[in-house]
Design an enzyme around this catalytic site. Structure first.
Site, PDB file in Angstrom:
ATOM      1  N   ASP A   1       0.714  -1.158  -0.083  1.00  0.00           N
ATOM      2  CA  ASP A   1       0.207   0.133   0.190  1.00  0.00           C
ATOM      3  C   ASP A   1       0.848   1.395   0.091  1.00  0.00           C
ATOM      4  O   ASP A   1       1.929   1.352  -0.483  1.00  0.00           O
ATOM      5  CB  ASP A   1      -1.018   0.028   1.231  1.00  0.00           C
ATOM      6  CG  ASP A   1      -2.157   0.604   1.170  1.00  0.00           C
ATOM      7  OD1 ASP A   1      -2.409   1.757   0.843  1.00  0.00           O
ATOM      8  OD2 ASP A   1      -3.174  -0.035   0.887  1.00  0.00           O
TER       9      ASP A   1
ATOM     10  N   HIS B   1      -3.765   5.916   3.689  1.00  0.00           N
ATOM     11  CA  HIS B   1      -4.654   4.606   3.284  1.00  0.00           C
ATOM     12  C   HIS B   1      -3.864   3.556   3.910  1.00  0.00           C
ATOM     13  O   HIS B   1      -4.634   2.651   4.311  1.00  0.00           O
ATOM     14  CB  HIS B   1      -4.653   4.613   1.651  1.00  0.00           C
ATOM     15  CG  HIS B   1      -5.382   3.601   1.137  1.00  0.00           C
ATOM     16  ND1 HIS B   1      -4.802   2.341   0.871  1.00  0.00           N
ATOM     17  CD2 HIS B   1      -6.737   3.749   0.795  1.00  0.00           C
ATOM     18  CE1 HIS B   1      -5.642   1.793   0.104  1.00  0.00           C
ATOM     19  NE2 HIS B   1      -7.033   2.438   0.237  1.00  0.00           N
TER      20      HIS B   1
ATOM     21  N   SER C   1     -11.198  -1.257  -0.500  1.00  0.00           N
ATOM     22  CA  SER C   1      -9.895  -1.172   0.130  1.00  0.00           C
ATOM     23  C   SER C   1     -10.180  -1.517   1.680  1.00  0.00           C
ATOM     24  O   SER C   1      -9.392  -2.091   2.424  1.00  0.00           O
ATOM     25  CB  SER C   1      -9.443   0.257   0.163  1.00  0.00           C
ATOM     26  OG  SER C   1      -8.592   0.341  -1.106  1.00  0.00           O
TER      27      SER C   1
END
Length: 526
Positions: free
Chosen positions: A124, A157, A338
């Site tokens: 990520d 994220h 996600s």
């Protein structure tokens, strides 16, 4: 020129142990659980039959639970002691906002396993350190973009995704993590804007596998309007195709609201493709289609919300860090596939903490067969096989740490499958394991389906322990993989997969051409 990779994340609010030995799980004395209906005429005292789960509870003499379980298994019945679960509600003050954990049976599962001893690689934007809640076990990571060990996350994220997997839990701070006993292996493959290249993704996958990952989570991908065949000659495709099958690879399905196709690499045959649900059903952004495997909570919050100012949103809440000015830590609601994918990655870690010998196909099969079927009966393109149910999945795994140690036979060696065009049959050969006495071998077969993935394994034959070959005939054309299990007299077993074999009257296999993907990667949430 190919577009850069981008994270697949729909915007949400975003101000962004080592394993220890598990105690033996308690069980009800004098009871054994058997799959299927058993009658008193079979010689057992039946306490009750559970029709929805198709389970029978038998009464046995206290202290004889394990012996009776093994005896029933020798007769071909699936049996176990009747283990006791308890409610597990952590003391993290914001846990009440994490509706998404209850949806996947988190508390019931935590009474048994929490992912201890399992390494989960999160590919990520990296992982930011220094937050008030944190993750208990973080292993040295890797920056595939510049080759360094700097995995700092300036986007938030990756930190949010990692927290869903393994946020510190029961520490009186913040929120909980779903597999909070697991270790996070952070791999930065996307920059702080959420973009990266296919080559860096391939490098990150290979590095994670080479450095001890047992589960890989990728909440990223290309848009759903690009077909799988367009990626066949991309570096990530080859890396995934040739990846170690002992590693479970979980990928978000994407947020394009597509109803007839999911994103790559979720569509790759070696990936477990995860769509997203909200509190009411399928999330409106979640990609759907033939290659979708399962769903998990991804939330559906369309505003920027900061916990705890709004208690009514169904976004997925986790601690994260958002680079605004000097950077801000907080507990924020994100939505997207996600956010769904790390629920499935955590579920895989919890299963592996019970039985670390499971390969990716077995992990996937257990999650699929125990999922809550939310759509049309059986698999459908909206929910796949359904919403993951971790406690039920644990119950479907035989052995593992729920049973006392038993001496297992070794795996059959050099187990191979080859198609003989003269006989139109598959020839299976193997060498006896070098460890342990084998009573018999069971051989099972799985065929690749139209979605390019293996289905469940079906029994082919059971052979005496001295056998070293078998001919499987009468097969339809297609691609097959075989599994052989060696059993000893105690009922313990060890298995190994064969190579894949193409059954065809004309021989040869199918190929695929290269295609130019102009869409690029993007986040699967936020």
């Amino acid at each position: 020129m190919r577009a850069p990779v981008k994270l697949l994340c729909m915007a949400m609010s975003c101000t962004l142990t080592a394993g220890t030995a598990m105690a033996e799980i308690k069980f009800r004395p004098g009871e054994v659980v058997v799959k299927g209906e058993v009658f008193s005429s079979d010689g057992y005292e039946v306490l009750k039959y559970l029709p929805n789960a198709d389970l029978t509870i038998l009464k046995v003499s206290p202290g004889k639970e394990l012996a009776q379980t093994l005896a029933l298994r020798k007769k071909g019945r699936k049996a176990s002691r009747n283990y006791i679960a308890r409610k597990f509600a952590p003391n993290d003050p914001l846990y009440g906002y994490q509706w998404h954990f209850g949806a996947v049976q988190a508390e019931q599962a935590w009474a048994l396993y929490d992912g201890a001893g399992v390494n989960v690689a999160v590919l990520d934007t990296g992982l930011q350190s220094g937050g008030p809640d944190g993750i208990d076990c973080v292993l040295p990571g890797y920056n595939a973009i510049d080759g360094s060990s700097n995995v700092a996350d300036g986007d938030g994220h990756g930190t949010h995704v990692s927290g869903t997997v393994a946020q510190s839990t029961n520490n009186g701070v913040g929120v909980a993590g779903l597999a909070h006993g697991a270790c996070i292996l952070p791999v930065k493959v996307l920059d702080d804007s959420g973009s990266g290249t296919d080559a860096d993704i391939a490098e990150g996958i290979a590095w994670a596998i080479n450095n001890g990952a047992q589960v890989i989570n990728m909440s990223l991908g290309y848009p759903a309007d690009y077909a799988l065949e367009q990626f066949v000659n991309y570096p990530s495709y080859s890396t995934l195709t040739n990846s170690d099958t002992s590693v479970t690879i979980v990928v978000a399905s994407g947020n394009d609201s597509s109803t007839n196709g999911i994103s790559y690499p979720a569509s790759h045959p070696e990936a477990l493709a995860v769509g997203a649900t909200d509190v009411d059903g399928i999330a409106p952004y979640s990609n759907q289609g033939p290659k979708l495997d399962i769903v998990a909570p991804g939330g559906n919050t369309s505003q920027n919300l900061h916990i705890p100012t709004d208690s009514h949103s169904d976004g997925v809440v986790q601690e994260t860090y958002i680079s605004q000015g000097q950077g801000t830590w907080g507990y924020y609601l994100f939505q997207g596939t996600s956010m769904a994918a790390p629920h499935a990655a955590a579920a895989a870690a919890i299963l592996l903490s019970k039985d670390g010998s499971l390969d990716r196909y077995e992990v996937q099969a257990v999650l699929e067969t125990t999922a809550s079927d939310l759509g049309s009966p059986g698999w459908d393109g909206v929910f796949g096989h359904g919403l993951i149910q971790i406690y039920d999945a644990l119950g479907a795994i035989e052995g593992g740490n729920n049973e006392p140690p038993e001496t297992k036979p070794g795996s059959p060696e050099q187990f191979s499958a080859s198609f003989d065009s003269d006989t139109s049959a598959v020839e299976l050969t193997w060498n006896p394991p070098s460890v342990g006495t084998v009573t018999n071998y069971s051989i099972e077969r799985s065929k690749q389906n139209r979605r390019g993935k293996l289905g469940g394994f079906n029994a082919v034959t059971t052979e005496d322990g001295t056998t070293t070959s078998y001919t499987d005939s009468g097969l339809d054309s297609g691609t097959y993989v075989y599994r052989i299990l060696a059993r000893n007299s105690a009922g313990a077993s060890a298995w190994v997969l064969s190579n894949s074999v193409e059954v065809s009257s004309s021989g040869g296999g199918s190929g695929g051409g290269d295609g130019e993907c102009k869409g690029g990667w993007k986040k699967c949430g936020r």
